[in-house]
Write a protein that holds these residues in place. Structure first.
Motif, mmCIF file in Angstrom:
data_model
loop_
_atom_site.group_PDB
_atom_site.id
_atom_site.type_symbol
_atom_site.label_atom_id
_atom_site.label_comp_id
_atom_site.label_asym_id
_atom_site.label_seq_id
_atom_site.Cartn_x
_atom_site.Cartn_y
_atom_site.Cartn_z
ATOM 1 N N GLY A 26 58.757 42.698 45.645
ATOM 2 C CA GLY A 26 57.746 42.935 46.661
ATOM 3 C C GLY A 26 58.421 43.172 48.008
ATOM 4 O O GLY A 26 59.595 42.850 48.203
ATOM 5 N N THR A 27 57.674 43.697 48.941
ATOM 6 C CA THR A 27 58.251 44.096 50.231
ATOM 7 C C THR A 27 59.000 42.968 50.925
ATOM 8 O O THR A 27 60.150 43.144 51.330
ATOM 9 C CB THR A 27 57.147 44.641 51.162
ATOM 10 N N THR A 28 58.385 41.813 51.059
ATOM 11 C CA THR A 28 59.037 40.696 51.762
ATOM 12 C C THR A 28 60.316 40.282 51.056
ATOM 13 O O THR A 28 61.363 40.141 51.688
ATOM 14 C CB THR A 28 58.080 39.493 51.884
ATOM 15 N N CYS A 29 60.235 40.080 49.758
ATOM 16 C CA CYS A 29 61.429 39.666 49.007
ATOM 17 C C CYS A 29 62.521 40.735 49.074
ATOM 18 O O CYS A 29 63.696 40.414 49.249
ATOM 19 C CB CYS A 29 61.065 39.355 47.558
ATOM 20 N N TYR A 30 62.114 41.991 48.931
ATOM 21 C CA TYR A 30 63.093 43.076 48.945
ATOM 22 C C TYR A 30 63.829 43.112 50.279
ATOM 23 O O TYR A 30 65.056 43.157 50.323
ATOM 24 C CB TYR A 30 62.409 44.411 48.661
ATOM 25 N N CYS B 228 55.008 34.058 47.994
ATOM 26 C CA CYS B 228 55.272 34.010 49.436
ATOM 27 C C CYS B 228 54.373 33.029 50.184
ATOM 28 O O CYS B 228 54.792 32.421 51.159
ATOM 29 C CB CYS B 228 55.108 35.389 50.056
ATOM 30 N N HIS B 229 53.135 32.891 49.746
ATOM 31 C CA HIS B 229 52.177 32.064 50.472
ATOM 32 C C HIS B 229 52.017 30.671 49.878
ATOM 33 O O HIS B 229 51.232 29.874 50.370
ATOM 34 C CB HIS B 229 50.822 32.771 50.525
ATOM 35 N N ASP B 230 52.770 30.373 48.838
ATOM 36 C CA ASP B 230 52.693 29.067 48.193
ATOM 37 C C ASP B 230 53.619 28.093 48.919
ATOM 38 O O ASP B 230 54.835 28.262 48.915
ATOM 39 C CB ASP B 230 53.086 29.190 46.721
ATOM 40 N N GLY C 112 60.156 27.538 49.017
ATOM 41 C CA GLY C 112 60.817 27.826 50.282
ATOM 42 C C GLY C 112 60.649 29.276 50.682
ATOM 43 O O GLY C 112 59.549 29.825 50.660
ATOM 44 N N ASN C 113 61.763 29.893 50.990
ATOM 45 C CA ASN C 113 61.761 31.248 51.526
ATOM 46 C C ASN C 113 62.116 32.300 50.491
ATOM 47 O O ASN C 113 62.817 32.024 49.527
ATOM 48 C CB ASN C 113 62.759 31.335 52.689
ATOM 49 N N ALA C 114 61.629 33.499 50.745
ATOM 50 C CA ALA C 114 61.971 34.661 49.922
ATOM 51 C C ALA C 114 63.445 34.983 50.121
ATOM 52 O O ALA C 114 64.025 34.604 51.136
ATOM 53 C CB ALA C 114 61.093 35.837 50.330
ATOM 54 N N PRO C 115 64.055 35.660 49.173
ATOM 55 C CA PRO C 115 63.503 36.238 47.961
ATOM 56 C C PRO C 115 63.341 35.204 46.845
ATOM 57 O O PRO C 115 64.036 34.197 46.810
ATOM 58 C CB PRO C 115 64.517 37.303 47.565
ATOM 59 N N PHE C 116 62.391 35.520 45.938
ATOM 60 C CA PHE C 116 62.081 34.626 44.832
ATOM 61 C C PHE C 116 62.482 35.230 43.495
ATOM 62 O O PHE C 116 62.396 36.438 43.295
ATOM 63 C CB PHE C 116 60.572 34.338 44.791
ATOM 64 N N VAL C 117 62.896 34.343 42.606
ATOM 65 C CA VAL C 117 63.188 34.703 41.217
ATOM 66 C C VAL C 117 62.493 33.650 40.356
ATOM 67 O O VAL C 117 62.552 32.455 40.666
ATOM 68 C CB VAL C 117 64.709 34.712 40.936
#
Length: 93
Positions: A14-18, A51-53, A57-62
């Protein structure tokens, strides 16, 4: 090892993670140590919706195996998490 027995690794694209670094994880499969290459299935995801959970913590997420989340993910952190999954699940690496 059959596909159903592999550890599934989903990389949020997603945009934020990318923007925050998941693009660096796009070559994760090629960076896996030899002993993990046969036990991992790496896929990209349009968005993991984490992202909103506030539990993470912070992005990026796996996401690993559908339930474990690695936040602020780096190649090293993801490989460590995969190794922990292998150990916990008794899979041969």
């Amino acid at each position: 090892m059959s596909e159903s027995n592999k550890i599934k690794v989903e990389i949020c694209l997603g945009t934020t993670c990318y923007v925050l670094g998941s693009f660096r994880l796009s070559t994760l499969e090629e960076q896996l140590p030899e002993d993990l290459r046969g036990v991992v299935d790496v896929v990209g995801s349009a968005c993991l919706d984490l992202c909103h959970d506030r539990n993470y913590g912070n992005a990026p997420f796996v996401r690993i195996n559908g339930d474990r989340v690695v936040d602020n993910a780096t190649v090293e952190k993801v490989i460590d998490a995969i190794r922990e999954e292998v150990t916990a699940g008794g899979k041969q690496a």
